[in-house]
Design an enzyme around this catalytic site. Sequence first.
Site, short mmCIF file in Angstrom:
data_model
loop_
_atom_site.label_atom_id
_atom_site.label_comp_id
_atom_site.label_asym_id
_atom_site.label_seq_id
_atom_site.Cartn_x
_atom_site.Cartn_y
_atom_site.Cartn_z
N TYR A 1 0.62 -1.26 0.02
CA TYR A 1 -0.15 0.03 0.30
C TYR A 1 0.83 1.33 0.06
O TYR A 1 0.51 2.30 -0.82
CB TYR A 1 -1.12 -0.06 1.09
N ARG B 1 -0.06 -8.33 -5.57
CA ARG B 1 -0.89 -7.98 -4.24
C ARG B 1 -0.70 -6.62 -3.48
O ARG B 1 -1.40 -6.04 -2.89
CB ARG B 1 -0.63 -9.22 -3.22
N LYS C 1 11.33 -15.28 -2.14
CA LYS C 1 9.92 -16.02 -2.83
C LYS C 1 9.57 -14.97 -3.64
O LYS C 1 9.10 -13.88 -3.43
CB LYS C 1 8.84 -16.36 -1.68
N ILE D 1 7.06 -22.36 -2.60
CA ILE D 1 6.00 -22.08 -1.51
C ILE D 1 4.67 -21.86 -2.36
O ILE D 1 4.18 -21.04 -2.91
CB ILE D 1 6.56 -20.58 -0.96
#
Length: 292
Positions: A107, A138, A161, A204
Amino acid sequence: MIKGSIVAIVTPMFPDGAVDWNSLAGLVEWHIAEGTDAIVAVGTTGESATLDFDEHIEVIRRVVGYAKKRVPVIAGTGSNSTAEAIAQTRAAKDVGADAALLVTPYYNKPPQEGLYRHYKAVAEAVDLPQILYNVPGRTGCDMLPATVARLARIPNIVGLKEAKGELSRIRELLALELGAHFAIYSGDDATACESILAGCQGDISVTANVAPRKMHRLCAAALAGDRAGALALDAELRALHKDLFVEPNPIPVKWALAEMKKIQNGLRLPLVPLDPSHHEVVRAALRAAGAL
């Protein structure tokens, strides 16, 4: 170095949103029996965004206790506040996590220098192996390979990751000289097989929540360089890789686990149960993978 199929485990909940500890214990036992190589507790799939601080650490503590050192436990401890990320990582170490997974700050969209300083501050504050986590879809923030290379020089930053879902990014990262201590993990099931064959150390995984044995076998084959064997397993899982994202994760995977009678279908708002229009799609993917 942690390698193989690393499940980003769901946090089971009752329909009212309370954490279902008995189901969580059952999932950990099932994953260990099925060959899962490591467990991420309270990542995105574990609904980290809606667990409060105490719940967050309690999930990690319980997963560590349930696992009993049989597999490594990686704690999701990232935040868009550096101070909070430090506090969560320190608490995860205190309850016995083997490593931490830290998502890029979301954000607030820090620049690359901000990302570098954020991760450096956490690494210097907590003596625990730490894995970077890049998922721009995301977070609205993309950590570039040059920043990863800078951070890889910090001794207890031991991996990344990479969940951008682009093989070109994976290849760019693998071409860097990041050191023998530093592992790159796929964070995108759809490209994980090719990523491991190219040099990543594991995946993952969301898919591993419902098909743990096949994901373990896929990762093991790819790590061994068995391209034909890995691709054959990946073909059986391809529908799951896609259809577990027909709605935002972890909505579909929690529905799937409830369909498999592993958990109840509980989520916390603002997430809601899978829309009925998708039920047969996910059910068919489970059948195709041999999970139902």
